[in-house]
Write an enzyme that holds these catalytic residues in place. Structure first.
Site, PDB file in Angstrom:
ATOM      1  N   TYR A  87      58.360  45.338  37.081  1.00  0.00           N
ATOM      2  CA  TYR A  87      56.998  44.816  36.923  1.00  0.00           C
ATOM      3  C   TYR A  87      56.382  45.390  35.643  1.00  0.00           C
ATOM      4  CZ  TYR A  87      51.950  44.316  37.895  1.00  0.00           C
ATOM      5  OH  TYR A  87      50.606  44.031  37.810  1.00  0.00           O
TER       6      TYR A  87
ATOM      7  N   SER B 220      48.548  45.009  32.666  1.00  0.00           N
ATOM      8  CA  SER B 220      48.430  46.107  33.643  1.00  0.00           C
ATOM      9  C   SER B 220      48.648  47.448  32.956  1.00  0.00           C
ATOM     10  CB  SER B 220      49.480  45.941  34.747  1.00  0.00           C
ATOM     11  OG  SER B 220      49.486  47.075  35.592  1.00  0.00           O
TER      12      SER B 220
HETATM   13  N1  LIG Z   1      45.790  44.363  42.096  1.00  0.00           N
HETATM   14  C1  LIG Z   1      46.185  45.291  41.235  1.00  0.00           C
HETATM   15  O1  LIG Z   1      46.232  46.499  41.561  1.00  0.00           O
HETATM   16  C2  LIG Z   1      46.567  44.916  39.829  1.00  0.00           C
HETATM   17  C3  LIG Z   1      46.693  45.957  38.871  1.00  0.00           C
HETATM   18  C4  LIG Z   1      47.050  45.632  37.576  1.00  0.00           C
HETATM   19  C5  LIG Z   1      47.265  44.303  37.223  1.00  0.00           C
HETATM   20  N2  LIG Z   1      47.148  43.314  38.173  1.00  0.00           N
HETATM   21  C6  LIG Z   1      47.391  41.934  37.757  1.00  0.00           C
HETATM   22  O2  LIG Z   1      46.228  41.180  38.031  1.00  0.00           O
HETATM   23  C7  LIG Z   1      46.604  39.806  38.193  1.00  0.00           C
HETATM   24  C8  LIG Z   1      45.933  39.281  39.452  1.00  0.00           C
HETATM   25  O3  LIG Z   1      46.467  39.964  40.571  1.00  0.00           O
HETATM   26  P1  LIG Z   1      45.618  40.239  41.889  1.00  0.00           P
HETATM   27  O4  LIG Z   1      45.494  41.695  42.030  1.00  0.00           O
HETATM   28  O5  LIG Z   1      44.405  39.401  41.886  1.00  0.00           O
HETATM   29  O6  LIG Z   1      46.646  39.813  43.017  1.00  0.00           O
HETATM   30  P2  LIG Z   1      46.753  38.483  43.915  1.00  0.00           P
HETATM   31  O7  LIG Z   1      45.485  38.266  44.622  1.00  0.00           O
HETATM   32  O8  LIG Z   1      48.007  38.661  44.683  1.00  0.00           O
HETATM   33  O9  LIG Z   1      46.905  37.345  42.830  1.00  0.00           O
HETATM   34  C9  LIG Z   1      48.111  36.952  42.233  1.00  0.00           C
HETATM   35  C10 LIG Z   1      47.997  35.471  42.044  1.00  0.00           C
HETATM   36  O10 LIG Z   1      49.072  34.973  41.244  1.00  0.00           O
HETATM   37  C11 LIG Z   1      49.436  33.736  41.802  1.00  0.00           C
HETATM   38  N3  LIG Z   1      50.779  33.352  41.392  1.00  0.00           N
HETATM   39  C12 LIG Z   1      51.888  34.114  41.437  1.00  0.00           C
HETATM   40  N4  LIG Z   1      52.926  33.402  40.967  1.00  0.00           N
HETATM   41  C13 LIG Z   1      52.446  32.184  40.639  1.00  0.00           C
HETATM   42  C14 LIG Z   1      53.031  31.015  40.117  1.00  0.00           C
HETATM   43  N5  LIG Z   1      54.339  30.953  39.848  1.00  0.00           N
HETATM   44  N6  LIG Z   1      52.258  29.931  39.894  1.00  0.00           N
HETATM   45  C15 LIG Z   1      50.939  29.965  40.182  1.00  0.00           C
HETATM   46  N7  LIG Z   1      50.312  31.043  40.679  1.00  0.00           N
HETATM   47  C16 LIG Z   1      51.072  32.143  40.911  1.00  0.00           C
HETATM   48  C17 LIG Z   1      49.337  33.955  43.310  1.00  0.00           C
HETATM   49  O11 LIG Z   1      49.310  32.716  43.964  1.00  0.00           O
HETATM   50  P3  LIG Z   1      49.520  32.611  45.580  1.00  0.00           P
HETATM   51  O12 LIG Z   1      48.182  33.014  46.150  1.00  0.00           O
HETATM   52  O13 LIG Z   1      49.851  31.195  45.773  1.00  0.00           O
HETATM   53  O14 LIG Z   1      50.624  33.569  45.906  1.00  0.00           O
HETATM   54  C18 LIG Z   1      48.031  34.710  43.376  1.00  0.00           C
HETATM   55  O15 LIG Z   1      46.934  33.825  43.401  1.00  0.00           O
HETATM   56  C19 LIG Z   1      48.123  39.777  38.226  1.00  0.00           C
HETATM   57  O16 LIG Z   1      48.597  39.396  36.963  1.00  0.00           O
HETATM   58  C20 LIG Z   1      48.499  41.221  38.507  1.00  0.00           C
HETATM   59  O17 LIG Z   1      49.776  41.531  38.003  1.00  0.00           O
HETATM   60  C21 LIG Z   1      46.789  43.596  39.459  1.00  0.00           C
END
Ligand SMILES: NC(=O)c1ccc[n+]([C@@H]2O[C@H](COP(=O)([O-])OP(=O)(O)OC[C@H]3O[C@@H](n4cnc5c(N)ncnc54)[C@H](OP(=O)(O)O)[C@@H]3O)[C@@H](O)[C@H]2O)c1
Length: 265
Positions: free
Chosen positions: A171, A158
């Site tokens: 985070y 990120s």
């Molecule tokens: N969205 C943003 O603005 C943003 C910006 C920068 C970086 N990121 C990074 O991008 C990545 C994807 O995030 P996203 O935006 O797509 O959000 P998201 O839709 O909330 O996805 C996060 C995923 O991680 C899974 N997860 C969390 N803990 C877990 C565990 N212990 N075991 C297995 N699965 C787990 C969640 O599963 P559940 O569905 O079961 O909860 C969910 O599917 C993350 O690493 C996040 O930090 C996101």
């Protein structure tokens, strides 16, 4: 009578079949960003092994990707916090795919900054999910790929890891650790034929950010996924996405500390 090689190539190896050989393991496949990226790979005929902790959501994602053209889809339900189970899970995935070209690590939690400030256990949980668990997975996968002298590790970190801010520094610290780990891993394994891609998204419209103020202005998840898929194909080292976050973070990283500590970021 012998068959002309050119005629054979035209009929036996259509472009889609060439991409079908791409074997992709996705950790955190129910993530909004991962799902959007997998839709691109599915349409290109990739083989996918999807790992997520929510069985119902994972089954829905898998069914959707099959309909969209994936050559092969298999799944495993797993809580990726459980590092002891990683070796068995990863070996099973590679066995199911009969090989591995790309591993895509997308799972992560935003966590609650104010709870993490008050309670170390909350902070430790964020660090475990976003940093320690990926380090466990990447250590196993990197060694596997180095043995084969091939593979791509694409990992979502990120922009928050580029500089700690008061609003989300726990985070941010987890992602800073992950980015530093990926940089060192790349320095070790690139010469062995293994690519490490550090993906640094700015704010993206997904479940993770849906309750945040101004989230309607965040980046579109499908556009972010297209950039990620292109960066994987191009074997890039680092991707800021959307691209403007690269100059923005350059400026933020270079604000003098005496000024930065007074800002409300
Ligand atoms: N969205 C943003 O603005 C943003 C910006 C920068 C970086 N990121 C990074 O991008 C990545 C994807 O995030 P996203 O935006 O797509 O959000 P998201 O839709 O909330 O996805 C996060 C995923 O991680 C899974 N997860 C969390 N803990 C877990 C565990 N212990 N075991 C297995 N699965 C787990 C969640 O599963 P559940 O569905 O079961 O909860 C969910 O599917 C993350 O690493 C996040 O930090 C996101």
């Amino acid at each position: 009578m012998s068959t002309q090689p050119s005629a054979l190539a035209a009929h036996a190896v259509p472009a889609r079949t060439i991409y079908a050989s791409k074997k992709i393991l996705v950790l955190g496949a129910t993530s909004g960003i991962a799902e959007a990226t997998c839709r691109i790979w599915a349409a290109e005929g990739a083989s996918l092994f999807l790992v997520g902790r929510n069985a119902e959501k994972l089954a829905a994602v898998a069914a959707d990707l099959k309909v969209r053209g994936a050559h092969y889809v298999d799944t495993a339900v797993a809580d990726l916090d459980d590092t002891a189970k990683h070796p068995e899970l990863l070996a099973h995935a590679i066995n199911s795919l009969t090989g591995l070209d790309i591993a895509y690590l997308a799972h992560g939690v935003l966590g609650d900054q104010s709870h993490a400030e008050a309670d170390f256990e909350v902070a430790a949980q964020i660090l475990h999910t976003n940093f320690t668990a990926p380090v466990s997975i990447l250590t196993w996968l990197a060694n596997h790929m180095v043995q084969r002298k091939a593979g791509i590790l694409a990992v979502i970190s990120s922009v928050a890891g580029d500089r700690g801010r008061k609003s989300n520094y726990v985070y941010g610290a987890s992602k800073a650790g992950l980015s530093a780990f990926l940089g060192g891993l790349r320095n070790r394994v690139d010469r062995e034929g293994v690519t490490v891609l550090t993906i640094k998204p700015g704010p993206v419209k997904t479940a993770m950010t849906s309750s945040m103020k101004g989230s309607e202005k965040f980046a579109d998840v499908n556009a972010v996924a297209r950039s990620i898929a292109a960066a994987v194909s191009a074997r890039k080292d680092t991707l800021y996405v959307p691209f403007q976050w690269q100059p923005i973070m350059f400026i933020i990283r270079n604000i003098p500390e005496r000024v930065f500590k007074k800002l409300n970021l």
